[in-house]
Design a protein around this motif. Structure first.
Motif, mmCIF file in Angstrom:
data_model
loop_
_atom_site.group_PDB
_atom_site.id
_atom_site.type_symbol
_atom_site.label_atom_id
_atom_site.label_comp_id
_atom_site.label_asym_id
_atom_site.label_seq_id
_atom_site.Cartn_x
_atom_site.Cartn_y
_atom_site.Cartn_z
ATOM 1 N N LYS A 151 0.825 -1.206 0.000
ATOM 2 C CA LYS A 151 0.000 0.000 0.000
ATOM 3 C C LYS A 151 0.856 1.252 0.000
ATOM 4 O O LYS A 151 2.014 1.234 0.394
ATOM 5 N N GLY A 152 0.237 2.359 -0.415
ATOM 6 C CA GLY A 152 0.914 3.648 -0.383
ATOM 7 C C GLY A 152 1.756 3.887 -1.620
ATOM 8 O O GLY A 152 1.668 3.167 -2.610
ATOM 9 N N ARG A 153 2.603 4.910 -1.527
ATOM 10 C CA ARG A 153 3.530 5.233 -2.620
ATOM 11 C C ARG A 153 4.824 4.475 -2.399
ATOM 12 O O ARG A 153 5.352 4.460 -1.292
ATOM 13 N N PHE A 154 5.324 3.850 -3.432
ATOM 14 C CA PHE A 154 6.573 3.106 -3.296
ATOM 15 C C PHE A 154 7.326 3.098 -4.611
ATOM 16 O O PHE A 154 6.787 3.426 -5.659
ATOM 17 N N GLY A 155 8.596 2.735 -4.542
ATOM 18 C CA GLY A 155 9.433 2.683 -5.727
ATOM 19 C C GLY A 155 10.770 2.066 -5.394
ATOM 20 O O GLY A 155 10.976 1.531 -4.309
ATOM 21 N N GLN A 156 11.694 2.152 -6.325
ATOM 22 C CA GLN A 156 13.058 1.657 -6.144
ATOM 23 C C GLN A 156 13.053 0.203 -5.663
ATOM 24 O O GLN A 156 13.631 -0.150 -4.655
ATOM 25 N N ILE A 157 12.388 -0.629 -6.429
ATOM 26 C CA ILE A 157 12.190 -2.035 -6.083
ATOM 27 C C ILE A 157 13.431 -2.846 -6.456
ATOM 28 O O ILE A 157 14.047 -2.620 -7.484
ATOM 29 N N SER A 158 13.780 -3.823 -5.594
ATOM 30 C CA SER A 158 14.928 -4.692 -5.839
ATOM 31 C C SER A 158 14.572 -6.111 -5.406
ATOM 32 O O SER A 158 14.185 -6.342 -4.264
ATOM 33 N N LEU A 159 14.698 -7.069 -6.327
ATOM 34 C CA LEU A 159 14.386 -8.470 -6.061
ATOM 35 C C LEU A 159 15.579 -9.151 -5.402
ATOM 36 O O LEU A 159 16.719 -8.978 -5.838
#
Length: 160
Positions: free
Chosen positions: A18-26
Motif C-alpha cells: 500500500k501507499g507510494r513506493f518505488g526503487q524495487i529490488s528483487l
C-alpha cells in the motif's frame, strides 16, 4: 498495489503493498522484494516476502532509500539521505550539523541494528546506490555535487 506479470503480460499475482513506493529490488533467491515506501516527505526501506505475503519495515528514520541486496541475500545496502528535500532549502548544509548522509547496511530479515558503511559529508550531499558487484566486494554509487550554479553527477566505486 504491485502486479506481477508473465512474459505475455498476464497478471500472475497482485501484491498487497500500500501507499507510494518505488526503487524495487528483487532478492537473489527471488523470495523477497525490497522497496522504498514513501509517506509524505518520509522514505523508508521495506521488504515484502512472497511466500508469507507480508511486508516488514527495515528502516525508521524517514530518509532511507535505494536498497540493493547483497549477493547472499542476508543484507541490504541503502542510502540514508538526510538532504532529501533540503537541496533548495539548505544548499550550504546548515540545516543540522549533526546529521550526515551515509551508505548503510541492514539485515534483510530485520534482526539487529543497521550499520554505517561510508559517509563523507564534506564531499557528498547525498548518495544514490546503483549496484553491488556479484561477489559483494564492491559497491557503485552516484552522487550529485552542487557546485556554484550547476550540478555535477559522478559515479564512484567503494570497496566493501
Amino acid at each position: 498495489m504491485v502486479n506481477v506479470l508473465s512474459n505475455n503480460g498476464e497478471i500472475l499475482e497482485s501484491l498487497p503493498m500500500k501507499g507510494r513506493f518505488g526503487q524495487i529490488s528483487l532478492s537473489p533467491n527471488g523470495e523477497n522484494l525490497s522497496y522504498t515506501n514513501y509517506e509524505g516527505s518520509n522514505a523508508d526501506i521495506w521488504v515484502y516476502n512472497f511466500d508469507q505475503k507480508t511486508s516488514g519495515r527495515r528502516t525508521f528514520n524517514g530518509r532511507s532509500d535505494r536498497s540493493r541486496w547483497y549477493p547472499d541475500g542476508k543484507n541490504l545496502i541503502y542510502s540514508n539521505n538526510f538532504t532529501m528535500g533540503l537541496a533548495q532549502a539548505a544548499p550550504d548544509k546548515t540545516s543540522d550539523q549533526n546529521i550526515k548522509s551515509s551508505i548503510r547496511v541492514v539485515s534483510s530479515d530485520g534482526a539487529g541494528n543497521d550499520q554505517q558503511i561510508f559517509t563523507n559529508d564534506d564531499e557528498f550531499r547525498s548518495f544514490l546506490i546503483q549496484t553491488i558487484s556479484p561477489d559483494g566486494d564492491e559497491l557503485f554509487f552516484s552522487t550529485s555535487e552542487s557546485k556554484g550554479a550547476g550540478v555535477n553527477n559522478k559515479l564512484y566505486k567503494l570497496s566493501l
